[in-house]
Enzyme design. Structure first.
Site, PDB file in Angstrom:
ATOM      1  N   ARG A  91     -10.617   2.670  -0.625  1.00  0.00           N
ATOM      2  CA  ARG A  91     -11.421   3.292   0.435  1.00  0.00           C
ATOM      3  C   ARG A  91     -12.875   3.489   0.021  1.00  0.00           C
ATOM      4  O   ARG A  91     -13.719   3.787   0.861  1.00  0.00           O
ATOM      5  CB  ARG A  91     -10.792   4.625   0.853  1.00  0.00           C
ATOM      6  CG  ARG A  91      -9.415   4.458   1.490  1.00  0.00           C
ATOM      7  CD  ARG A  91      -8.698   5.793   1.562  1.00  0.00           C
ATOM      8  NE  ARG A  91      -7.352   5.667   2.068  1.00  0.00           N
ATOM      9  CZ  ARG A  91      -6.288   5.325   1.347  1.00  0.00           C
ATOM     10  NH1 ARG A  91      -6.436   5.049   0.056  1.00  0.00           N
ATOM     11  NH2 ARG A  91      -5.088   5.237   1.881  1.00  0.00           N
ATOM     12  N   HIS A 134      -7.187  -7.020   7.458  1.00  0.00           N
ATOM     13  CA  HIS A 134      -6.336  -7.005   8.651  1.00  0.00           C
ATOM     14  C   HIS A 134      -6.575  -8.238   9.516  1.00  0.00           C
ATOM     15  O   HIS A 134      -5.625  -8.928   9.918  1.00  0.00           O
ATOM     16  CB  HIS A 134      -6.598  -5.751   9.492  1.00  0.00           C
ATOM     17  CG  HIS A 134      -6.191  -4.486   8.831  1.00  0.00           C
ATOM     18  ND1 HIS A 134      -6.414  -3.250   9.400  1.00  0.00           N
ATOM     19  CD2 HIS A 134      -5.570  -4.239   7.648  1.00  0.00           C
ATOM     20  CE1 HIS A 134      -5.946  -2.307   8.593  1.00  0.00           C
ATOM     21  NE2 HIS A 134      -5.442  -2.880   7.528  1.00  0.00           N
ATOM     22  N   LYS A 154      -3.900   0.849  10.883  1.00  0.00           N
ATOM     23  CA  LYS A 154      -5.111   1.216  11.609  1.00  0.00           C
ATOM     24  C   LYS A 154      -6.306   1.166  10.654  1.00  0.00           C
ATOM     25  O   LYS A 154      -6.138   1.360   9.444  1.00  0.00           O
ATOM     26  CB  LYS A 154      -4.964   2.610  12.234  1.00  0.00           C
ATOM     27  CG  LYS A 154      -4.594   3.730  11.249  1.00  0.00           C
ATOM     28  CD  LYS A 154      -5.783   4.209  10.438  1.00  0.00           C
ATOM     29  CE  LYS A 154      -5.350   5.014   9.257  1.00  0.00           C
ATOM     30  NZ  LYS A 154      -6.447   5.138   8.265  1.00  0.00           N
ATOM     31  N   ALA A 208       0.833  -1.204   0.000  1.00  0.00           N
ATOM     32  CA  ALA A 208       0.000   0.000   0.000  1.00  0.00           C
ATOM     33  C   ALA A 208       0.869   1.255   0.000  1.00  0.00           C
ATOM     34  O   ALA A 208       2.070   1.202   0.294  1.00  0.00           O
ATOM     35  CB  ALA A 208      -0.926  -0.001   1.211  1.00  0.00           C
TER      36      ALA A 208
END
Length: 336
Positions: A174, A88, A106, A22
């Site tokens: 996103r 994740h 996060k 990423a």
């Protein structure tokens, strides 16, 4: 003889591999890991695309690999997961099962129950599981918190925290609900974590709004939080907005303001403004690389064999759940 900064307490070298390529890994984390100045030795760069893995690995003096190859390699102590949010949990779970320490981007996961399960798994295995919220480890955040705790503005009455960024390209992950996209998980984590850092973990969501695209993810929102002592926190976040990244602490005797609160560059010299008694005091700090500070924190967690910020990670996850639970979702505007 100069000691290897990647050596752990027992003298062995800490090794880490990166699973995913990423943007944050390319721009910020890989350069620090391969600099020779971090407390880590980078061994592998893994990607679903072998060509991408090969190119990035060569750039940073590592070996290309697949995710499975990394997890099966006993020479790898830890993994960093800069993956889409929805990935994740499954990859952190597999890494922990393989005996690897984990630093995940996060938020750690999309909900508190899943985060709690992963933290319990790490604890049972004597492994460190940390969340990569960079600003928490920046010197300016620590100074801000220390000033608040020392009474620089008197009793805290309100915190205002905002993190908004301009619109993402249409194909950005996103915007994909199936990959855990949306502004709450992308930018909302920052002001929510700032509120926790300054007001403590026992925050209650008393109201929230999520602005959702038709058939898509949330593009922004806001929330009002209440601390047990009556202090409030107002947070704003978004990914279709003009850029803003700041925190203000309003006390009975003054105001503290921190601009560039969440994404300061490694060469930026932070400034905090303290307004009290009709006077303004500017507090200037030396530049600080919060990527390196976060990796140092992760190394310390590995040395201890435990997650050092598990309670904060879980409190953050519970706040994310509460914002979704309380949020009103206005109908999207159709314009005039």
């Amino acid at each position: 003889m100069r000691r290897d900064p990647a050596a752990g307490a027992d003298g062995s070298v800490r090794t880490i591999a990166v699973l995913g390529c990423a943007d944050i890994a390319r721009r910020r984390v890989l350069p620090v890991l391969s600099s020779g100045r971090s407390r880590w030795r980078l061994t592998h760069v893994a990607s679903r695309d072998p060509a991408t893995a090969a190119a990035l690995a060569a750039e940073h003096g590592a070996r290309p690999a697949s995710y499975d190859q990394v997890l099966e390699d006993p020479a790898v102590d830890a993994v960093y997961l800069p993956l889409p949010n929805a990935l994740h949990a499954p990859w952190a779970r597999r890494a922990l099962s393989a005996g690897k320490h984990v630093l995940a981007e996060k938020p750690l996961t999309g909900d508190a129950a899943t985060s709690r399960g992963l933290l319990d798994q790490a604890r049972a295995g004597g492994l460190a599981l940390e969340e990569n919220v960079l600003f928490v480890h920046h010197r300016q955040t620590r100074v801000l918190r220390r000033l608040v705790q020392a009474g620089a503005v008197g009793r805290v009455r309100a915190v205002t925290a905002r993190f908004c960024v301009p619109a993402r390209p249409a194909g950005d992950v996103r915007h994909r609900r199936d990959l855990g996209g949306g502004a709450l998980l992308d930018t909302g984590v920052y002001p929510l974590r700032a509120a926790l850092t300054l007001l403590g973990r026992r925050l209650e969501v008393v109201g929230a709004v999520l602005d959702e695209a038709p058939g898509g993810v949330d593009l922004g929102g806001s929330a009002l939080l209440l601390a047990p002592d009556g202090a409030t926190a107002s947070v704003t976040f978004g990914m279709a907005h003009g850029y803003v990244s700041d925190v203000e602490v309003h006390g009975e005797e003054g105001l503290l303001r921190l601009a560039s609160a969440f994404t300061p560059g490694p060469d930026a010299a932070p400034e905090l403004d303290l307004l009290r008694g009709g006077r303004r005091r500017r507090i200037r700090l030396a530049p600080h690389d919060h990527v390196r500070a976060t990796l140092d924190h992760f190394a310390a967690a590995v040395d201890h064999g435990t997650s050092l910020l598990a309670d904060d990670v879980l409190a953050e996850a519970e706040l994310l759940d509460a914002v979704r639970r309380h949020a009103r979702r206005p109908a999207p505007s159709t314009g005039s």
